[in-house]
Design a protein around this motif. Structure first.
Motif, short mmCIF file in Angstrom:
data_model
loop_
_atom_site.label_atom_id
_atom_site.label_comp_id
_atom_site.label_asym_id
_atom_site.label_seq_id
_atom_site.Cartn_x
_atom_site.Cartn_y
_atom_site.Cartn_z
N GLU A 252 0.79 -1.23 0.00
CA GLU A 252 0.00 0.00 0.00
C GLU A 252 0.82 1.28 0.00
OE1 GLU A 252 -2.51 -0.37 3.42
OE2 GLU A 252 -3.56 -2.13 2.62
N GLU A 253 2.01 1.25 0.57
CA GLU A 253 2.72 2.50 0.79
C GLU A 253 4.01 2.66 -0.02
OE1 GLU A 253 3.14 3.62 4.88
OE2 GLU A 253 1.28 2.59 5.43
N LEU A 254 4.53 1.59 -0.58
CA LEU A 254 5.80 1.70 -1.30
C LEU A 254 5.56 2.00 -2.78
CD1 LEU A 254 7.94 -1.24 0.14
CD2 LEU A 254 7.80 1.13 0.93
N SER A 255 6.42 2.85 -3.33
CA SER A 255 6.37 3.13 -4.76
C SER A 255 6.95 1.93 -5.50
CB SER A 255 7.22 4.37 -5.07
OG SER A 255 8.60 4.09 -4.85
N GLU A 256 6.82 1.91 -6.82
CA GLU A 256 7.35 0.80 -7.60
C GLU A 256 8.86 0.69 -7.42
OE1 GLU A 256 5.91 -1.74 -9.21
OE2 GLU A 256 4.10 -0.91 -8.32
N LEU A 257 9.56 1.83 -7.42
CA LEU A 257 11.01 1.81 -7.22
C LEU A 257 11.33 1.22 -5.85
CD1 LEU A 257 13.94 2.56 -7.84
CD2 LEU A 257 13.47 4.82 -6.88
N GLU A 258 10.62 1.64 -4.82
CA GLU A 258 10.87 1.14 -3.47
C GLU A 258 10.61 -0.37 -3.38
OE1 GLU A 258 9.84 5.33 -1.15
OE2 GLU A 258 8.29 3.79 -1.38
N LYS A 259 9.58 -0.84 -4.08
CA LYS A 259 9.28 -2.28 -4.09
C LYS A 259 10.42 -3.06 -4.74
CE LYS A 259 4.25 -1.80 -4.22
NZ LYS A 259 3.05 -1.91 -5.05
N GLU B 260 22.65 -1.52 -10.24
CA GLU B 260 22.94 -2.06 -11.58
C GLU B 260 21.75 -2.84 -12.13
OE1 GLU B 260 26.50 -4.36 -11.05
OE2 GLU B 260 27.73 -2.58 -10.73
N LYS B 261 21.13 -3.66 -11.30
CA LYS B 261 20.03 -4.50 -11.76
C LYS B 261 18.80 -3.70 -12.16
CE LYS B 261 21.04 -8.97 -9.78
NZ LYS B 261 20.59 -10.07 -8.95
N ILE B 262 18.49 -2.63 -11.43
CA ILE B 262 17.28 -1.87 -11.75
C ILE B 262 17.58 -0.66 -12.62
CG2 ILE B 262 16.10 -2.64 -9.66
CD1 ILE B 262 16.54 0.12 -8.45
N LEU C 233 15.94 3.16 0.07
CA LEU C 233 16.05 2.36 1.30
C LEU C 233 15.77 3.20 2.54
CD1 LEU C 233 19.09 0.08 0.44
CD2 LEU C 233 16.77 -0.67 0.99
N GLN C 234 16.19 4.45 2.54
CA GLN C 234 15.90 5.34 3.66
C GLN C 234 14.39 5.57 3.78
OE1 GLN C 234 18.05 6.28 5.98
NE2 GLN C 234 19.63 5.16 4.86
N ARG C 235 13.73 5.79 2.66
CA ARG C 235 12.27 5.99 2.69
C ARG C 235 11.56 4.72 3.16
NH1 ARG C 235 13.47 8.33 -2.28
NH2 ARG C 235 12.54 6.58 -3.39
N ILE C 236 12.04 3.58 2.71
CA ILE C 236 11.44 2.29 3.12
C ILE C 236 11.53 2.14 4.63
CG2 ILE C 236 11.74 -0.22 3.01
CD1 ILE C 236 12.64 0.23 0.04
N ARG C 237 12.71 2.42 5.18
CA ARG C 237 12.89 2.29 6.64
C ARG C 237 11.92 3.18 7.39
NH1 ARG C 237 18.55 2.05 5.08
NH2 ARG C 237 19.29 -0.05 5.51
N LYS C 238 11.72 4.38 6.88
CA LYS C 238 10.80 5.30 7.56
C LYS C 238 9.36 4.79 7.51
CE LYS C 238 13.54 9.44 6.89
NZ LYS C 238 13.69 10.70 6.18
N LYS C 239 9.00 4.15 6.42
CA LYS C 239 7.63 3.67 6.26
C LYS C 239 7.35 2.45 7.14
CE LYS C 239 7.02 5.63 1.69
NZ LYS C 239 6.82 5.39 0.27
N PHE C 240 8.39 1.69 7.44
CA PHE C 240 8.23 0.52 8.30
C PHE C 240 8.40 0.93 9.73
CE2 PHE C 240 9.13 -1.90 4.40
CZ PHE C 240 8.04 -2.73 4.41
#
Length: 191
Positions: free
Chosen positions: A147-154, A171-173, A184-191
């Motif tokens: 619900e909260e992560l953008s496609e890049l964050e996913k 490199e992969k993305i 990754l910083q945004r992901i940590r904040k959302k969790f």
């Protein structure tokens, strides 16, 4: 010779009262400087302590005959020390520490008594309550991810959970390393 220069000279000769007086006088300056910086893996108190250490060093190293006011000299010493500490913390060899999570931090605000270490403990692995809590945590992570992560964050999270380094993920993305770090910083904040 003014009172401050006299105080500095007394501190340099080993007068602890003079040193304490100077530290108290310039504590506000150190706090002001340290508030303008951020230390990954640390907090403002860490920077304040480093600044206070630099202030004491400035007292020992100050030479009045060099034409610089002590306040300016101390500010320069404090700022340089804080920058050095931040640079050291940001080096790649420290990245595992900067990106780590304490095993003793609470799993959630709702249950401050349960830590990650409790969740990983092998004792009571068959405990229904523990299994329910684990499932609840997995569900919450899945819900937030959906619900909260953008496609890049996913994408970043997927590769990160597979144990890939930031550089490999970038490199992969096909995105810059900085974009991966920011995600990754945004992901940590959302969790």
């Amino acid at each position: 010779m003014d009172a401050e220069t006299r105080l500095i000279e007394e501190a340099q000769r080993g007068d602890k009262d003079a040193l304490v007086a100077l530290v108290q006088k310039y504590r506000g300056l150190v706090a002001k400087i340290s508030r303008t910086y951020f230390l990954i893996g640390g907090d403002q108190e860490d920077l304040l302590q480093e600044g206070m250490i630099a202030l004491m060093g400035a007292v020992w190293d100050y030479k009045a005959d060099r034409g610089m006011q002590f306040k300016n000299f101390a500010a320069l010493c404090v700022e340089n020390r804080i920058k050095t500490v931040i640079d050291a913390a940001n080096r790649l060899k420290n990245s595992p520490l900067n990106q780590s999570v304490s095993l003793f931090q609470p799993v959630s605000e709702d249950d401050p008594e349960t830590t990650l270490m409790d969740m990983l403990s092998s004792d009571g692995a068959d405990d229904p309550e523990r299994l329910a809590l684990n499932q609840e945590m997995v569900d919450r992570i899945g819900r937030v991810a959906k619900e909260e992560l953008s496609e890049l964050e996913k994408q970043v999270l997927y590769h990160y959970l597979r144990g890939e380094s930031h550089r490999v993920i970038a490199e992969k993305i096909g995105r810059p390393l900085k974009a991966v770090d920011n995600a990754l910083q945004r992901i940590r904040k959302k969790f």
